[in-house]
Design an enzyme around this catalytic site. Structure first.
Site, PDB file in Angstrom:
ATOM      1  N   TYR A 165       0.816  -1.214   0.000  1.00  0.00           N
ATOM      2  CA  TYR A 165       0.000   0.000   0.000  1.00  0.00           C
ATOM      3  C   TYR A 165       0.852   1.266   0.000  1.00  0.00           C
ATOM      4  CZ  TYR A 165      -3.470   3.490   1.306  1.00  0.00           C
ATOM      5  OH  TYR A 165      -4.274   4.610   1.323  1.00  0.00           O
ATOM      6  N   GLY A 166       1.857   1.312   0.881  1.00  0.00           N
ATOM      7  CA  GLY A 166       2.722   2.497   0.923  1.00  0.00           C
ATOM      8  C   GLY A 166       3.393   2.774  -0.411  1.00  0.00           C
TER       9      GLY A 166
END
Length: 261
Positions: free
Chosen positions: A170-171
């Site tokens: 996600y990051g």
């Protein structure tokens, strides 16, 4: 906030991922300002129900359609439907995305290292959060360039979250969309089409938050309504001519605004 900065009457907005969370918060804000909105979701019936409810609240109007941002054909069909519904698209809000829950339901309390992420989970999240932004912008922007005006808003997150332990993929997906947004702005310089990043400014009450988050931590979460003032300004004529802004919704004050909030 002055009325001029937030007047979005008649503005035509395509907003992806608008059935819940931040997307729904932004839909409500622009519909309340008088905009016409086409909101998308993977479930057509759910998108239609949400749109009907928000239209009833007015004074603007919403239409709900199905769109899978991972799929080029679905994007093309959805963009065509949005144009037909509103007669054109003035603003694209790229918001559709999935979070860490899809690869680790306990990502905050039990973070896992990157090598435990499945290739399928990694690929699907990147396809949604990164390729999805590209595909929708690619389908929408040429008409904006031809018209000599338009706005693209790419929803993002804090830079610290992009590098946080246990936040693969996600990051990195949001780091990619941040970089892509800056490239879009550079490519569109001088065309009349503006591109911006918009982030809430903290963790928000959305479906991306894990169920096992401690109650004491939930008290610090931002409500999706935090996006309202910023997205209305970015959709309005007051933001025209500015580009490549990184707007933090929690701290947002329109440039030059001295009126009471």
């Amino acid at each position: 906030m002055g009325a001029r900065e937030t007047d979005v009457s008649g503005v035509r907005v395509l907003l992806t991922g608008g059935t819940s969370g931040l997307g729904l918060g932004m839909v409500r804000a622009v519909v309340a300002g008088g905009a016409s909105v086409v909101l998308t979701g993977r479930d057509a019936n759910r998108a239609r129900r949400v749109a009907e409810r928000e239209t009833a609240a007015g004074p603007g109007a919403a239409t709900g359609i199905a769109m899978d941002v991972r799929d080029e054909a679905s994007v093309a069909d959805g963009v065509a439907a949005a144009r037909a519904s509103m007669g054109g698209i003035d603003v694209l809000v790229n918001n559709a995305g999935i979070g860490m829950r899809t690869v680790n339901p306990r990502f905050l309390t039990e973070p896992r290292p990157f090598y435990e992420v499945t290739p399928a989970g990694f690929t699907d999240l990147m396809a949604t959060n990164v390729t999805g932004y590209f595909l929708v912008a690619r389908a929408v922007v040429p008409d904006m360039v031809a018209a000599g005006r338009g706005t693209v808003v790419n929803v993002s997150i804090n830079e610290e979250t992009m590098r946080r332990r246990g936040f693969m993929p996600y990051g990195p997906s949001r780091a990619a969309t941040d970089a892509m947004s800056h490239v879009m702005a550079a490519d569109l310089a001088g065309t009349g089409v503006d591109v911006h990043l918009l982030l809430p400014g903290g963790a928000t009450v959305t479906g991306m938050i894990p169920d096992d988050l401690p109650e004491e931590a939930r008290g610090g979460l931002l409500e999706p309504t935090v996006m309202g003032h910023a997205i209305r300004w970015l959709c309005s004529s007051a933001s025209a001519g500015r580009t490549d802004l990184r707007v933090v919704a929690r701290d947002f004050v329109p440039p030059g605004d001295t009126s009471p909030a």
